[in-house]
Each structure stands twice: as C-alpha cells, then as structure tokens.
Design an enzyme around this catalytic site. Structure first.
Site, PDB file in Angstrom:
ATOM      1  N   HIS A 290      21.976  39.127  39.492  1.00 11.70           N
ATOM      2  CA  HIS A 290      22.576  40.162  40.453  1.00 11.70           C
ATOM      3  C   HIS A 290      21.776  41.298  40.870  1.00 11.70           C
ATOM      4  O   HIS A 290      21.800  41.690  41.891  1.00 11.70           O
ATOM      5  CB  HIS A 290      23.869  40.777  39.639  1.00 11.70           C
TER       6      HIS A 290
ATOM      7  N   ASP B  90      23.813  29.597  43.653  1.00  8.71           N
ATOM      8  CA  ASP B  90      24.799  28.892  44.076  1.00  8.71           C
ATOM      9  C   ASP B  90      24.485  28.524  45.373  1.00  8.71           C
ATOM     10  O   ASP B  90      25.011  29.045  46.398  1.00  8.71           O
ATOM     11  CB  ASP B  90      26.240  30.055  43.807  1.00  8.71           C
TER      12      ASP B  90
ATOM     13  N   ARG C 109      27.873  33.199  32.782  1.00  8.98           N
ATOM     14  CA  ARG C 109      28.421  32.166  31.846  1.00  8.98           C
ATOM     15  C   ARG C 109      27.781  31.807  30.692  1.00  8.98           C
ATOM     16  O   ARG C 109      27.923  31.232  29.653  1.00  8.98           O
ATOM     17  CB  ARG C 109      29.067  30.943  32.606  1.00  8.98           C
TER      18      ARG C 109
HETATM   19  P1  AMP Z   1      28.809  35.716  40.602  1.00  7.14           P
HETATM   20  O1  AMP Z   1      28.978  37.036  39.935  1.00  7.14           O
HETATM   21  O2  AMP Z   1      28.426  34.629  39.726  1.00  7.14           O
HETATM   22  O3  AMP Z   1      29.643  35.506  41.636  1.00  7.14           O
HETATM   23  O4  AMP Z   1      27.530  35.918  41.710  1.00  7.14           O
HETATM   24  C1  AMP Z   1      27.191  36.865  42.541  1.00  7.14           C
HETATM   25  C2  AMP Z   1      26.117  36.690  43.378  1.00  7.14           C
HETATM   26  O5  AMP Z   1      24.814  36.794  42.338  1.00  7.14           O
HETATM   27  C3  AMP Z   1      25.941  35.494  43.915  1.00  7.14           C
HETATM   28  O6  AMP Z   1      25.459  35.422  45.318  1.00  7.14           O
HETATM   29  C4  AMP Z   1      25.221  34.370  43.054  1.00  7.14           C
HETATM   30  O7  AMP Z   1      24.679  33.512  43.770  1.00  7.14           O
HETATM   31  C5  AMP Z   1      24.063  35.545  42.686  1.00  7.14           C
HETATM   32  N1  AMP Z   1      23.475  35.009  41.430  1.00  7.14           N
HETATM   33  C6  AMP Z   1      24.200  34.663  40.423  1.00  7.14           C
HETATM   34  N2  AMP Z   1      23.165  34.451  39.281  1.00  7.14           N
HETATM   35  C7  AMP Z   1      21.994  34.357  39.841  1.00  7.14           C
HETATM   36  C8  AMP Z   1      20.530  33.875  39.648  1.00  7.14           C
HETATM   37  N3  AMP Z   1      20.387  33.611  38.340  1.00  7.14           N
HETATM   38  N4  AMP Z   1      19.587  34.349  40.523  1.00  7.14           N
HETATM   39  C9  AMP Z   1      20.010  34.555  41.796  1.00  7.14           C
HETATM   40  N5  AMP Z   1      20.997  34.845  42.024  1.00  7.14           N
HETATM   41  C10 AMP Z   1      22.046  34.934  41.295  1.00  7.14           C
END
Ligand code: AMP
Length: 291
Positions: free
Chosen positions: A37, A150, A187
């Site tokens: 993030h 994602d 997660r």
């Molecule tokens: P989330 O909080 O899981 O909805 O993720 C928020 C944003 O962070 C989304 O655009 C995800 O694709 C991105 N994101 C989550 N994990 C990663 C990671 N390991 N590397 C790059 N972007 C990430």
C-alpha cells in the site's frame, strides 16, 4: 493530514483545491497497511499535488461465507503510517455512509468479472467496481493507483474507467514482496508459522513458470501442469485455480505469443492467497524480485 468520514466533507474539502488547479491523486485501500500500500502512496505523492487515501473495508465485495468480520483492522496504526508518508487526506467512511438505506445500484463489468477469482468469489468484482466508482465520484481524482497484486481487479477497473468515460489516469504498480518472495497482503497475518512457510509455494511456482518461459516454453498447459505439481506437493496448500490468460482481456491462452498473466489462488489452511506474474514474449519484465 485531515481525516474525513463523510462524503459531503470530502467533496467540500477537495473542491477549492481542484478549483486552484491542484492535481488530485487517489489510493483506495481496505487498511491494515503494508509496504505494498505504502508504495502506491509514495508513487501518488510523487505524481500529484494532493494525495487522498481511502480506508474502507467494503462489505459489498465479501461473500456471505467470507472474512468480512475477521478482516484485519488497525486504523490507528494506518493513520500513523499515512501521516508519516505525508498524505493530505484520509477518507474513512462508515459502511452506512457509503450504503445508506435504499442504496440499489451496482456496477457490472461483464465477462471480466466472472473469470479467475470471479468464479470462486461470485459478486466480488461487482462489489469492487461499485465501491471504486463511488469513491472515484466522491474524490474525482486525476490519477488513481492500484497494485498488480490484484491483477484482475486492475484490468476490470481500467475497463470500467474507459467504458464509463472517466477522466482518470489509472496506474498499476508492481507487486511488493516480502524478502523471501511472499506477496505482501493484509491477509498474511492469518497464517500460522507452518502456513507462512507453506505460503511460499505460490511464489516458488510462479518462479518456476518464469524459469520455464525463459527457457523457451510457450505452451500454457505445460507450465500450468508444473505449477499444479508444485502446489500439489505442499500438504498445507489447496489449489483454487492456476491459469494463464491474456494480460489485457483475461481470455485463456494456449500458446504464449503476447503478454500473458499467470494467475494463482491457493488456500493455505483456511486463508485464500493470490499471486501472479506476467510472462512477456517481448521481454519487458515488470516483476519486482525480492532482494
Ligand atoms: P487492499 O487494501 O487489499 O484492497 O489493497 C489496496 C491496494 O493495494 C490495491 O490496489 C492492491 O492491489 C494494492 N496492493 C495490495 N497488496 C499489494 C502488494 N503486495 N503489492 C502491490 N500492491 C498491493
């Protein structure tokens, strides 16, 4: 850093900044922030005048038997991290603010939403597209940042932006990984010690796919069979899917002649993890390798 919880305040706070010609960058998240993030936040800070980060665990994108209730949350830590990154606004609405009584509308990105993760998580991408379009309308960013982690979500949201004629530049940044290769994910905290070790099977199988591809293998079926073999050999892992699809339209690929997405979803114990890599015959490599 200003923390905003209502849609009215968020719009009101950004209106004068836009009027002054400042560019607005936006990073939507579900919180419990990690370096994946924060990488998006840093890219946003570099690219735009004003950085808005949303933290919203969106109930609409969780199935009835999924982990909405258990999803990890630590808003105080998140706010400290975002403050440290120099974020201007955090938008942190309650579910009742986003979905008041009477809310009826949904965004469907048909076809793209039904493959890969959409098959095992029906309704998931409808929830994602719906909340992201709402957030886009609330923030009206010039640029929005998403992670390649994602991959299907990124394809769907790019399609939505184009189809709905939104004037938003969607940028997708590479996957950020732990030093041993595990893709960072909120997660990952669900994993026990043994599961954390077993979870490396995703990265290892993707590395093997990349190795085969670099050695000249172009048959998707052969690469997928090897991935399934590696995952099958890990007792704590249960495959949800492993597929090779066209990077842009997510259609299945037999022979890899254009950029292809190798996408995996694997249960490690009860935790469902996803990971992916791009195989690029043109040789452009957007993968971030761990140190
Ligand atoms: P989330 O909080 O899981 O909805 O993720 C928020 C944003 O962070 C989304 O655009 C995800 O694709 C991105 N994101 C989550 N994990 C990663 C990671 N390991 N590397 C790059 N972007 C990430």
């Amino acid at each position: 850093m200003t923390i905003v919880t209502t849609i009215r305040e968020m719009k009101a706070a950004l209106r004068p900044l836009k009027r002054d010609g400042r560019t607005i960058g936006f990073v939507p998240t579900m919180g419990f922030l990690h370096d994946g993030h924060l990488g998006l936040v840093r890219a946003c800070r570099n690219a735009t005048d004003i950085t808005v980060v949303s933290i919203f665990v969106n109930p609409l994108q969780f199935g009835p038997r999924e982990d909405f209730k258990e999803y990890p949350r630590d808003p105080e830590r998140d706010l400290r991290l975002l403050e440290g990154e120099g974020v201007d606004f955090v938008f942190q609405p309650e579910a009742s603010e986003m979905y008041p009584p009477g809310f009826r509308t949904a965004v469907e990105v048909s076809g793209l939403q039904d493959v890969l993760c959409g098959r095992s998580r029906p309704g998931h991408f409808r929830g994602v597209a719906t909340v992201v379009l709402k957030l886009f309308n609330i923030v009206q960013p010039d640029v929005a940042f998403f992670g390649q982690k994602d991959a299907q979500q990124a394809v769907i949201l790019q399609r939505m932006v184009e189809d709905m004629n939104l004037d938003i530049d969607v940028r997708v940044l590479p996957i950020v990984r732990e030093p041993d290769g595990l893709a960072m994910s909120s997660r990952n905290v669900y994993l026990s010690r043994d599961e954390r070790r077993a979870a490396l099977v995703l990265f290892r199988s993707l590395e093997e796919a990349r190795r085969m591809f670099a050695g000249g293998e172009r048959r998707a079926g052969v690469i997928i069979a090897r991935i399934k073999e590696i995952i099958g050999a890990e007792p704590l892992a249960r495959l949800d899917y492993a597929e090779i699809v066209d990077r842009k339209n997510l259609e299945p690929v037999d022979l890899i002649t254009r950029d292809a997405l190798v996408a995996l979803a694997v249960y490690i114990g009860r935790t469902r993890l996803i990971d992916n890599t791009i195989l690029s015959p043109g040789g452009t490599d957007n993968e971030t390798h761990p140190a």
